[in-house]
Design a protein around this motif. Structure first.
Motif, PDB file in Angstrom:
ATOM      1  N   ASP A  73       0.825  -1.281   0.137  1.00  0.00           N
ATOM      2  CA  ASP A  73       0.015  -0.083   0.132  1.00  0.00           C
ATOM      3  C   ASP A  73       0.874   1.479  -0.055  1.00  0.00           C
ATOM      4  O   ASP A  73       0.699   2.263  -0.827  1.00  0.00           O
ATOM      5  CB  ASP A  73      -0.904  -0.211   1.191  1.00  0.00           C
ATOM      6  N   VAL A 103       1.101   4.109  -2.872  1.00  0.00           N
ATOM      7  CA  VAL A 103       0.932   5.611  -2.439  1.00  0.00           C
ATOM      8  C   VAL A 103       2.321   6.347  -3.048  1.00  0.00           C
ATOM      9  O   VAL A 103       2.138   7.526  -3.854  1.00  0.00           O
ATOM     10  CB  VAL A 103       0.916   5.886  -1.040  1.00  0.00           C
ATOM     11  N   ALA A 109      -7.731  -3.253   0.281  1.00  0.00           N
ATOM     12  CA  ALA A 109      -6.967  -2.020   0.866  1.00  0.00           C
ATOM     13  C   ALA A 109      -6.697  -2.120   2.296  1.00  0.00           C
ATOM     14  O   ALA A 109      -7.654  -2.514   3.022  1.00  0.00           O
ATOM     15  CB  ALA A 109      -7.457  -0.990   0.391  1.00  0.00           C
ATOM     16  N   CYS A 151      -7.006  -0.537   4.598  1.00  0.00           N
ATOM     17  CA  CYS A 151      -7.051   0.926   5.410  1.00  0.00           C
ATOM     18  C   CYS A 151      -7.517   0.741   6.800  1.00  0.00           C
ATOM     19  O   CYS A 151      -7.048   1.697   7.432  1.00  0.00           O
ATOM     20  CB  CYS A 151      -8.474   1.544   4.469  1.00  0.00           C
ATOM     21  N   CYS A 162      -5.995   4.044   8.788  1.00  0.00           N
ATOM     22  CA  CYS A 162      -5.144   4.692   7.950  1.00  0.00           C
ATOM     23  C   CYS A 162      -5.492   6.211   8.248  1.00  0.00           C
ATOM     24  O   CYS A 162      -6.808   6.456   8.070  1.00  0.00           O
ATOM     25  CB  CYS A 162      -5.039   4.330   6.542  1.00  0.00           C
ATOM     26  N   LEU A 188      -6.364   6.186  -3.749  1.00  0.00           N
ATOM     27  CA  LEU A 188      -6.175   5.029  -3.933  1.00  0.00           C
ATOM     28  C   LEU A 188      -7.153   3.997  -3.564  1.00  0.00           C
ATOM     29  O   LEU A 188      -7.507   2.786  -4.268  1.00  0.00           O
ATOM     30  CB  LEU A 188      -4.838   4.534  -3.057  1.00  0.00           C
ATOM     31  N   ARG A 189      -7.990   4.422  -2.492  1.00  0.00           N
ATOM     32  CA  ARG A 189      -9.007   3.593  -1.888  1.00  0.00           C
ATOM     33  C   ARG A 189     -10.171   3.042  -3.067  1.00  0.00           C
ATOM     34  O   ARG A 189     -10.247   1.908  -3.252  1.00  0.00           O
ATOM     35  CB  ARG A 189      -9.955   4.387  -1.011  1.00  0.00           C
TER      36      ARG A 189
HETATM   37  S1  SF4 Z   1      -5.852   2.904   0.214  1.00  0.00           S
HETATM   38 FE1  SF4 Z   1      -5.481   5.097   0.994  1.00  0.00          FE
HETATM   39  S2  SF4 Z   1      -6.800   4.750   2.928  1.00  0.00           S
HETATM   40 FE2  SF4 Z   1      -6.723   2.871   2.550  1.00  0.00          FE
HETATM   41  S3  SF4 Z   1      -4.913   2.450   3.530  1.00  0.00           S
HETATM   42 FE3  SF4 Z   1      -4.012   2.855   1.517  1.00  0.00          FE
HETATM   43  S4  SF4 Z   1      -3.474   4.879   1.895  1.00  0.00           S
HETATM   44 FE4  SF4 Z   1      -4.842   4.580   3.566  1.00  0.00          FE
END
Ligand code: SF4
Ligand code: SF4
Lengths: 141, 141
Positions: free
Chosen positions: A19, A23, B101, B103, B110, B118-119
């Motif tokens: 992840d 990012v 994800a 999150c 997060c 990104l979500r």
């Molecule tokens: S997708 Fe975005 S919100 Fe979800 S964990 Fe990764 S960075 Fe954090």
DNA sequence: GTAAAGGCGACCAATCTGGTCCGATATTAG
DNA sequence: CTAATATCGGACCAGATTGGTCGCCTTTAC
């Protein structure tokens, strides 16, 4: 003392490192052609763990996804087209090649592994899953 | 004392419970129309953990995938067509709905969750992955 | 030379998973 | 009635993975 310790499913999940990598890659993609971003800058900008971010980036650099510039004004930039970088590749770099079936978990090895009519179908499934992750590029995410 | 402790990737993996469930379901599928298999029998036949197998089967029974018969000659049988039972469903029953994800990992949430581009893409990916698992039925595995 | 950056290895804490051990109850075959 | 089965619940622990941190070194700009 924690209010809601909702047990989280670890399975079928992206690792935190992957992840973070996504990012960071996404931020690097938004960069101008000559620019670069340091790991520290990336970390502070997105609230990533300061000590972990360089490690993640380093792995990506080893794999050739990003290019690292040393020195005081150094930093990272994308080394390849965003269209050629896929989620699957990032996962492979940071977590290794995942196996859908838990035939071998660490030292443990499933005792049915010799004669199991589940392995091959699950192998196919796994390949399909990775194909899905392979079709998602950095460009269209 | 272990020769090769190859570190195993936990991510993007099926849980053991789901694996056990699939093994059991596959065995139940091979059964004659009137027959049934007890959890004990399933465990001993496939080398599954004796105390865990009934739990797994119980979850499947709650969810209506298998039918349990009480009493001395009781056991489990499929409650639905093998064509209608999918890997995704089994996973949801035993591990819960997975999120690609990370999150929210347990207590940790997060800090970018409010504004993260990104979500949503990862959410789409997740849906695609689950679709793959949903197309694989007990019948054609 | 110094500061800032990357690279690398070792280490520790939190967490999750799997597995086991309990116990108690309802139901059914024989 | 007795035995064997399923159901339900919970507590518990050992193993393994993951994530995060610390520390030291090399490289480069100024
Ligand atoms: S997708 Fe975005 S919100 Fe979800 S964990 Fe990764 S960075 Fe954090
Ligand atoms: S049962 Fe088959 S698929 Fe599942 S872990 Fe054992 S060998 Fe692999």
């Amino acid at each position: 003392m924690v209010a809601f310790t909702r047990p989280t499913v670890q399975m079928l999940r992206l690792s935190r490192k992957s992840d973070y990598a996504l990012v960071a890659l996404k931020a690097l993609r938004a960069l101008g052609p000559g620019d670069a971003l340091s790991a520290r800058e990336l970390a502070s900008r997105f609230g990533l763990p300061v000590d972990l971010t360089p490690k993640v980036l380093a792995r990506l650099a080893q794999a050739g996804l990003v290019q690292a510039t040393l020195g005081k004004t150094g930093g990272y930039r994308l080394a390849r087209d965003a269209e050629s970088i896929t989620v699957a590749e990032v996962v492979r770099i940071l977590d290794g090649d995942p196996e859908l079936a838990p035939c071998r978990e660490g030292i443990l090895e499933c005792n049915r592994i010799a004669d199991c009519d589940l392995r091959h179908p699950l192998g196919n499934l796994q390949r399909e899953m990775m194909n899905v992750l392979d079709r998602m590029t950095l460009a269209n995410l």
